[in-house]
Design a protein around this motif. Structure first.
Motif, mmCIF file in Angstrom:
data_model
loop_
_atom_site.group_PDB
_atom_site.id
_atom_site.type_symbol
_atom_site.label_atom_id
_atom_site.label_comp_id
_atom_site.label_asym_id
_atom_site.label_seq_id
_atom_site.Cartn_x
_atom_site.Cartn_y
_atom_site.Cartn_z
ATOM 1 N N GLN A 1 0.695 43.359 53.525
ATOM 2 C CA GLN A 1 1.358 44.223 52.747
ATOM 3 C C GLN A 1 2.945 44.307 52.319
ATOM 4 O O GLN A 1 3.708 44.516 51.532
ATOM 5 C CB GLN A 1 0.951 45.647 53.050
ATOM 6 C CG GLN A 1 -0.759 45.751 53.034
ATOM 7 C CD GLN A 1 -1.082 47.027 53.619
ATOM 8 O OE1 GLN A 1 -0.663 47.705 54.472
ATOM 9 N NE2 GLN A 1 -2.109 47.472 53.003
ATOM 10 N N ASP A 2 3.578 44.138 53.860
ATOM 11 C CA ASP A 2 5.134 44.248 53.817
ATOM 12 C C ASP A 2 5.458 43.017 52.811
ATOM 13 O O ASP A 2 6.638 43.248 52.402
ATOM 14 C CB ASP A 2 5.431 44.381 55.102
ATOM 15 C CG ASP A 2 5.403 45.738 55.892
ATOM 16 O OD1 ASP A 2 4.782 46.585 55.225
ATOM 17 O OD2 ASP A 2 5.564 45.638 56.906
ATOM 18 N N ILE A 3 5.147 41.856 53.105
ATOM 19 C CA ILE A 3 5.284 40.792 52.268
ATOM 20 C C ILE A 3 5.182 41.130 50.793
ATOM 21 O O ILE A 3 6.334 41.067 50.180
ATOM 22 C CB ILE A 3 4.751 39.613 52.575
ATOM 23 C CG1 ILE A 3 5.340 39.256 54.150
ATOM 24 C CG2 ILE A 3 4.941 38.409 51.733
ATOM 25 C CD1 ILE A 3 4.393 37.713 54.812
ATOM 26 N N LEU A 4 4.329 41.307 50.258
ATOM 27 C CA LEU A 4 4.046 41.850 48.815
ATOM 28 C C LEU A 4 4.921 42.756 48.454
ATOM 29 O O LEU A 4 5.526 42.817 47.182
ATOM 30 C CB LEU A 4 2.723 42.186 48.806
ATOM 31 C CG LEU A 4 1.367 41.357 48.724
ATOM 32 C CD1 LEU A 4 -0.066 41.906 48.815
ATOM 33 C CD2 LEU A 4 1.620 40.176 47.691
ATOM 34 N N ARG A 5 5.149 43.944 49.346
ATOM 35 C CA ARG A 5 6.148 44.947 48.919
ATOM 36 C C ARG A 5 7.553 44.516 48.621
ATOM 37 O O ARG A 5 8.289 44.691 47.749
ATOM 38 C CB ARG A 5 5.961 46.154 49.550
ATOM 39 C CG ARG A 5 6.853 47.103 49.383
ATOM 40 C CD ARG A 5 6.677 48.617 50.442
ATOM 41 N NE ARG A 5 5.151 48.805 50.667
ATOM 42 C CZ ARG A 5 4.653 48.635 51.854
ATOM 43 N NH1 ARG A 5 5.287 48.130 52.736
ATOM 44 N NH2 ARG A 5 3.374 48.900 51.932
ATOM 45 N N GLU A 6 7.993 43.690 49.709
ATOM 46 C CA GLU A 6 9.447 43.196 49.872
ATOM 47 C C GLU A 6 9.690 42.292 48.907
ATOM 48 O O GLU A 6 10.601 42.111 48.092
ATOM 49 C CB GLU A 6 9.874 42.593 51.168
ATOM 50 C CG GLU A 6 11.025 41.947 51.474
ATOM 51 C CD GLU A 6 12.042 43.448 51.299
ATOM 52 O OE1 GLU A 6 13.152 43.330 50.677
ATOM 53 O OE2 GLU A 6 11.816 44.328 51.806
ATOM 54 N N VAL A 7 8.740 41.251 48.500
ATOM 55 C CA VAL A 7 8.859 40.258 47.296
ATOM 56 C C VAL A 7 8.885 41.018 46.051
ATOM 57 O O VAL A 7 9.625 40.450 45.254
ATOM 58 C CB VAL A 7 7.582 39.108 47.557
ATOM 59 C CG1 VAL A 7 7.813 38.050 46.485
ATOM 60 C CG2 VAL A 7 7.890 38.300 48.955
#
Length: 133
Positions: free
Chosen positions: A119-125
Protein backbone atom coordinates in the motif's frame (compact mmCIF):
# COMPACT_ATOMS: atom_id res chain seq x y z
CA UNK A 1 -12.76 -31.28 38.85
CA UNK A 2 -12.70 -27.51 38.67
CA UNK A 3 -8.90 -27.40 38.39
CA UNK A 4 -9.08 -29.96 35.58
CA UNK A 5 -11.38 -27.62 33.63
CA UNK A 6 -8.94 -24.74 34.13
CA UNK A 7 -6.03 -26.93 33.04
CA UNK A 8 -7.87 -27.98 29.87
CA UNK A 9 -8.85 -24.38 29.09
CA UNK A 10 -5.27 -23.26 29.66
CA UNK A 11 -3.92 -25.98 27.41
CA UNK A 12 -6.39 -25.12 24.64
CA UNK A 13 -5.42 -21.45 24.91
CA UNK A 14 -1.76 -22.35 24.45
CA UNK A 15 -2.54 -24.53 21.42
CA UNK A 16 -4.58 -21.78 19.77
CA UNK A 17 -1.89 -19.18 20.51
CA UNK A 18 0.76 -21.40 18.93
CA UNK A 19 -1.30 -21.72 15.70
CA UNK A 20 -0.69 -18.17 14.57
CA UNK A 21 0.74 -19.02 11.19
CA UNK A 22 -0.94 -18.38 7.85
CA UNK A 23 -0.02 -19.12 4.22
CA UNK A 24 2.62 -16.74 2.83
CA UNK A 25 1.01 -14.16 0.56
CA UNK A 26 3.27 -12.72 -2.11
CA UNK A 27 2.31 -9.68 -4.16
CA UNK A 28 2.39 -10.64 -7.82
CA UNK A 29 2.33 -8.10 -10.67
CA UNK A 30 0.57 -5.36 -8.70
CA UNK A 31 -0.15 -2.69 -11.35
CA UNK A 32 0.88 0.89 -10.72
CA UNK A 33 -1.66 3.63 -11.40
CA UNK A 34 -1.69 4.60 -15.10
CA UNK A 35 0.08 7.95 -14.63
CA UNK A 36 3.21 6.24 -13.24
CA UNK A 37 4.41 5.43 -16.78
CA UNK A 38 5.68 9.04 -16.88
CA UNK A 39 8.26 8.21 -14.22
CA UNK A 40 11.70 6.82 -15.00
CA UNK A 41 12.85 3.52 -13.51
CA UNK A 42 15.15 5.52 -11.20
CA UNK A 43 12.24 7.63 -9.94
CA UNK A 44 10.14 4.52 -9.31
CA UNK A 45 13.03 2.91 -7.44
CA UNK A 46 13.51 6.03 -5.30
CA UNK A 47 9.79 6.03 -4.50
CA UNK A 48 9.84 2.36 -3.49
CA UNK A 49 12.91 2.92 -1.30
CA UNK A 50 11.25 5.91 0.38
CA UNK A 51 8.00 4.01 0.99
CA UNK A 52 9.89 1.07 2.47
CA UNK A 53 12.16 3.29 4.54
CA UNK A 54 9.17 5.09 6.05
CA UNK A 55 8.17 1.69 7.51
CA UNK A 56 11.73 0.91 8.67
CA UNK A 57 12.50 -1.59 5.89
CA UNK A 58 16.20 -1.56 4.96
CA UNK A 59 16.49 -1.63 1.16
CA UNK A 60 19.42 -2.75 -0.98
CA UNK A 61 19.68 -2.28 -4.73
CA UNK A 62 20.35 -5.66 -6.32
CA UNK A 63 19.99 -4.80 -10.02
CA UNK A 64 17.85 -2.65 -12.30
CA UNK A 65 14.26 -3.33 -11.34
CA UNK A 66 15.19 -5.50 -8.36
CA UNK A 67 15.51 -4.57 -4.69
CA UNK A 68 15.98 -6.60 -1.51
CA UNK A 69 14.17 -5.24 1.56
CA UNK A 70 14.67 -6.40 5.14
CA UNK A 71 12.37 -5.64 8.05
CA UNK A 72 13.47 -6.50 11.57
CA UNK A 73 11.18 -5.38 14.36
CA UNK A 74 12.34 -6.67 17.73
CA UNK A 75 13.64 -10.23 17.28
CA UNK A 76 11.87 -11.01 13.99
CA UNK A 77 13.43 -10.64 10.54
CA UNK A 78 11.65 -10.73 7.18
CA UNK A 79 13.44 -10.40 3.84
CA UNK A 80 11.62 -9.85 0.54
CA UNK A 81 12.53 -9.25 -3.09
CA UNK A 82 10.81 -6.35 -4.84
CA UNK A 83 10.79 -6.61 -8.64
CA UNK A 84 9.40 -3.70 -10.64
CA UNK A 85 9.14 -2.07 -14.02
CA UNK A 86 7.22 0.99 -15.18
CA UNK A 87 3.86 -0.74 -15.06
CA UNK A 88 3.84 -3.11 -12.04
CA UNK A 89 5.73 -4.51 -9.07
CA UNK A 90 5.93 -7.75 -7.12
CA UNK A 91 6.96 -8.54 -3.55
CA UNK A 92 8.16 -12.09 -2.89
CA UNK A 93 9.31 -13.87 0.25
CA UNK A 94 13.08 -14.50 0.38
CA UNK A 95 13.96 -15.42 3.96
CA UNK A 96 13.00 -14.90 7.60
CA UNK A 97 13.94 -15.71 11.15
CA UNK A 98 11.79 -16.12 14.24
CA UNK A 99 8.62 -16.06 12.09
CA UNK A 100 7.90 -19.82 12.16
CA UNK A 101 8.26 -20.18 8.37
CA UNK A 102 7.78 -23.81 7.35
CA UNK A 103 7.94 -23.64 3.56
CA UNK A 104 4.36 -22.49 3.02
CA UNK A 105 3.14 -20.78 6.22
CA UNK A 106 4.53 -17.97 8.34
CA UNK A 107 3.65 -15.87 11.38
CA UNK A 108 0.51 -13.88 10.60
CA UNK A 109 2.27 -10.52 11.06
CA UNK A 110 4.41 -11.13 7.96
CA UNK A 111 1.45 -10.77 5.59
CA UNK A 112 0.38 -7.56 7.35
CA UNK A 113 3.89 -6.10 6.97
CA UNK A 114 3.99 -6.99 3.26
CA UNK A 115 0.50 -5.61 2.65
CA UNK A 116 1.43 -2.34 4.40
CA UNK A 117 4.54 -2.16 2.21
CA UNK A 118 2.43 -2.78 -0.91
CA UNK A 119 0.00 0.00 0.00
CA UNK A 120 2.80 2.43 0.85
CA UNK A 121 4.59 1.75 -2.44
CA UNK A 122 1.39 2.41 -4.39
CA UNK A 123 0.78 5.62 -2.44
CA UNK A 124 4.36 6.91 -2.78
CA UNK A 125 4.73 6.12 -6.48
CA UNK A 126 1.33 7.66 -7.23
CA UNK A 127 2.21 10.81 -5.27
CA UNK A 128 5.49 11.16 -7.15
CA UNK A 129 3.74 10.71 -10.50
CA UNK A 130 1.24 13.41 -9.56
CA UNK A 131 4.06 15.82 -8.72
CA UNK A 132 5.75 15.04 -12.05
CA UNK A 133 2.72 16.35 -13.96
Amino acid sequence: MRSLKFAVIGLLTLVVAACRTVPVQNVTSQPFPADVTKLSMAQIEESIIKAAGDRQWIVQHKSDGELIATYSPRTHVAKVKIDFDQSAFSIAYVDSSNLDYNGTSIHYNYNRWVNNLRQDILREVSARATLAN
